[in-house]
Design an enzyme around this catalytic site. Structure first.
Site, mmCIF file in Angstrom:
data_model
loop_
_atom_site.group_PDB
_atom_site.id
_atom_site.type_symbol
_atom_site.label_atom_id
_atom_site.label_comp_id
_atom_site.label_asym_id
_atom_site.label_seq_id
_atom_site.Cartn_x
_atom_site.Cartn_y
_atom_site.Cartn_z
ATOM 1 N N ARG A 50 0.861 -1.175 0.000
ATOM 2 C CA ARG A 50 0.000 0.000 0.000
ATOM 3 C C ARG A 50 0.898 1.225 0.000
ATOM 4 N NH1 ARG A 50 -3.708 2.048 5.109
ATOM 5 N NH2 ARG A 50 -1.971 3.439 5.523
ATOM 6 N N TYR A 56 -2.980 11.665 6.253
ATOM 7 C CA TYR A 56 -3.283 10.377 6.856
ATOM 8 C C TYR A 56 -2.305 9.295 6.353
ATOM 9 C CZ TYR A 56 -4.842 5.790 7.073
ATOM 10 O OH TYR A 56 -4.806 4.453 7.272
ATOM 11 N N ASP A 90 -5.121 3.690 0.249
ATOM 12 C CA ASP A 90 -6.215 3.919 1.204
ATOM 13 C C ASP A 90 -6.639 5.384 1.136
ATOM 14 O OD1 ASP A 90 -7.988 3.926 3.291
ATOM 15 O OD2 ASP A 90 -6.593 3.128 4.782
ATOM 16 N N HIS A 120 -9.189 6.529 2.945
ATOM 17 C CA HIS A 120 -9.626 6.806 4.315
ATOM 18 C C HIS A 120 -10.900 7.639 4.363
ATOM 19 C CE1 HIS A 120 -8.207 6.618 8.604
ATOM 20 N NE2 HIS A 120 -7.906 5.446 8.104
ATOM 21 N N GLU A 129 -9.036 1.824 -1.430
ATOM 22 C CA GLU A 129 -9.722 1.474 -0.180
ATOM 23 C C GLU A 129 -10.523 2.645 0.367
ATOM 24 O OE1 GLU A 129 -6.999 0.068 2.819
ATOM 25 O OE2 GLU A 129 -8.351 0.720 4.421
ATOM 26 N N GLU A 157 -13.585 -1.480 6.931
ATOM 27 C CA GLU A 157 -12.826 -1.673 8.176
ATOM 28 C C GLU A 157 -13.591 -1.114 9.378
ATOM 29 O OE1 GLU A 157 -9.116 0.340 7.205
ATOM 30 O OE2 GLU A 157 -9.660 2.013 8.494
ATOM 31 N N ARG A 195 -13.480 -5.455 4.029
ATOM 32 C CA ARG A 195 -12.400 -5.222 5.004
ATOM 33 C C ARG A 195 -12.827 -5.461 6.450
ATOM 34 N NH1 ARG A 195 -7.728 -3.751 4.640
ATOM 35 N NH2 ARG A 195 -7.705 -1.944 6.034
ATOM 36 N N GLU A 246 -4.179 -7.443 5.278
ATOM 37 C CA GLU A 246 -3.277 -6.336 5.633
ATOM 38 C C GLU A 246 -2.302 -6.797 6.712
ATOM 39 O OE1 GLU A 246 -5.349 -2.919 7.179
ATOM 40 O OE2 GLU A 246 -3.575 -1.626 7.044
ATOM 41 N N TRP A 264 -13.922 11.369 8.153
ATOM 42 C CA TRP A 264 -13.055 10.369 8.780
ATOM 43 C C TRP A 264 -13.273 10.331 10.268
ATOM 44 C CZ3 TRP A 264 -7.121 11.242 9.385
ATOM 45 C CH2 TRP A 264 -6.557 10.164 10.053
HETATM 46 C C1 CS2 Z 1 -6.153 2.213 8.216
HETATM 47 C C2 CS2 Z 1 -5.944 2.140 9.695
HETATM 48 O O1 CS2 Z 1 -4.942 0.206 8.055
HETATM 49 C C3 CS2 Z 1 -5.795 0.908 7.537
HETATM 50 O O2 CS2 Z 1 -6.332 0.652 6.489
HETATM 51 O O3 CS2 Z 1 -7.323 2.710 7.740
HETATM 52 O O4 CS2 Z 1 -4.765 2.834 9.977
HETATM 53 C C4 CS2 Z 1 -7.051 2.745 10.559
HETATM 54 O O5 CS2 Z 1 -7.043 4.117 10.491
HETATM 55 C C5 CS2 Z 1 -6.900 2.320 11.976
HETATM 56 O O6 CS2 Z 1 -6.650 0.952 12.071
HETATM 57 C C6 CS2 Z 1 -8.141 2.689 12.756
HETATM 58 O O7 CS2 Z 1 -8.152 2.128 14.008
HETATM 59 MG MG MG Z 2 -7.944 1.786 5.960
#
Ligand code: CS2
Ligand code: MG
Length: 402
Positions: free
Chosen positions: A147, A159, A210, A212, A236, A262, A283, A339, A402
């Site tokens: 990634r 981020y 990502d 986010h 993502e 996620e 995810r 991941e 976010w």
């Molecule tokens: C992120 C994470 O790994 C990822 O894809 O989006 O860093 C996420 O922000 C954190 O795990 C949130 O707890």
């Molecule tokens: Mg993520």
């Protein structure tokens, strides 16, 4: 066999983890992860005050029934705190069953479908050259999927990009920090990043990115289209996913594959996304989605619609969740990718584990159960420390999604 007791252990080996240990009358115990980043004590309290008293005396082999009892019996369904607590119980019970039957959990889920789980690592840089260096370092470590994130010029703290000289960790100790975000600058920058990264990494490496949850559907459509020449494995979380039908708009415009979920905690968060084939990878992972029992049902449903798993695996997912995800990923047919954001050495010392990484793949190991132990004496020396994910605002001060 009967459950004789259970207790929650909150510890902070560089970051906070909420762990549930369930004991039985045969001396076998199981471990489950209930970590909810930035809200760890809410899950601890939910388990200690409301769940553990209901577990004592039950048969730990009755995993499906205990899952349904905790989900349906509470009346109040879903939500990240509830589902992380249920997951902690569920995973600890799978651990107990594997240990009692002297077999790794993946054998209880149907046995190995592959020799290992393809994983992706994080390459981060404050600018494009640093991101490319980081890609090269991960290629040298053997990763086949990476990634890529980089600082957006004109955006002070992007981020996924670590502070100078520090490894990247999503949460920060103390109260939440705030940062500024510009969608316009990001949308101009992202294709330039991937043009450079693809030409440096070559065509064989799987590249992921990502977003986010920072965009609207039409912005995400533009991004996906602009990244098509660079052949991404996935884009993502292009948008916040509460509005599932928003993904229909993205899909109309781009063939860049999409991963999301996620932050989901229930199959129902993904129902429309899956049955309409608006996403390619789910995810939602074991700790936040209600455990192995819940994810098995979600993955089986997803397989009908050509949707694969791509479970969250950042550092806030404890080694117990990592192990559970690897047993799960080794066994199910529609595994896509996992991941892998390695934990710190201190976290690994608190949770010694059997899983391994080699040549781009991870394997859960063949220890009975999950193959994760906990050094409780060390954990007790590392008490909880308040920590949060950062909060982002648009340039005019509006909070982002976010
Ligand atoms: C992120 C994470 O790994 C990822 O894809 O989006 O860093 C996420 O922000 C954190 O795990 C949130 O707890
Ligand atoms: Mg993520």
């Amino acid at each position: 066999m009967k459950i004789t007791g259970a207790r929650v252990i909150v510890t902070s080996p560089d970051r906070n983890f909420t762990t549930l240990r369930i004991d039985t009358d045969e001396g076998i115990y199981g471990l489950g992860d209930g970590t909810l980043n930035g809200r760890e004590l809410a899950v601890a309290s939910y388990l200690t005050e409301h769940v553990i008293p209901c577990l004592v005396g039950r048969d730990p082999f009755a995993i499906e029934d205990i899952w349904q009892y905790l989900y349906r019996g509470a009346y109040w369904r879903r939500g990240p705190v509830t589902m992380s607590a249920i997951a902690a119980v569920d995973v600890a019970l799978w651990d107990i069953k594997g240990k009692a039957l002297n077999t790794p959990v993946y054998n209880l889920l149907g046995g190995a479908s592959r020799h290992g789980c393809l994983v992706y690592a994080h390459a981060n840089g404050s600018d494009i050259p640093e991101a490319i260096d980081s890609i090269q370092q991960h290629i040298d470590l053997g990763y086949l999927a990476i990634r890529a994130q980089a600082g957006v010029p004109g955006v002070s703290s992007s981020y996924g990009v670590p502070k100078a000289g520090k490894p990247y960790e999503p949460a920060e100790r103390g109260l939440p920090t705030e940062s500024l975000w510009s969608t316009e600058k990001y949308l101009r920058f992202a294709p330039r990043l991937f043009e450079a990264v693809r030409s440096a990494a070559g065509e064989e490496i799987h590249l992921l990115h990502d977003v986010h949850h920072r965009l609207t559907p039409i912005q995400a459509a533009r991004l996906g289209k602009s990244l098509e020449p660079y052949d991404l494995f996935w884009m993502e979380d292009p948008v916040p996913a509460e509005l599932q039908e928003g993904f229909a708009l993205i899909r109309q415009h781009t063939t860049t594959p999409i991963a999301t979920g996620e932050v989901f905690n229930s199959f129902h968060d993904a129902h429309d996304l899956i049955r309409n084939q608006w996403i390619d990878y789910l995810r939602m992972t074991i700790v936040h989605g209600g455990g192995i029992t819940a994810l098995k049902k979600a993955a089986d449903f997803a397989s009908v619609y050509h949707v694969k798993t791509g479970f969250h695996g950042a550092t806030d997912l404890s080694p117990i969740t990592m192990a559970a995800a690897l047993h799960f990923g080794l066994a199910i047919h529609n595994f896509g990718i996992q991941e892998h954001m390695p934990h710190t050495a201190l976290t690994d010392s608190v949770f010694p584990h059997a899983y391994t990484f080699a040549d781009g793949y991870m394997h859960p190991g063949d220890a009975p159960g999950l193959g994760v132990e906990m050094d409780e004496a060390l954990a007790a020396t590392l008490p909880y420390q308040r920590a949060y994910l950062p909060v982002a605002r648009q340039m005019d001060g509006t909070l982002t999604d976010w």
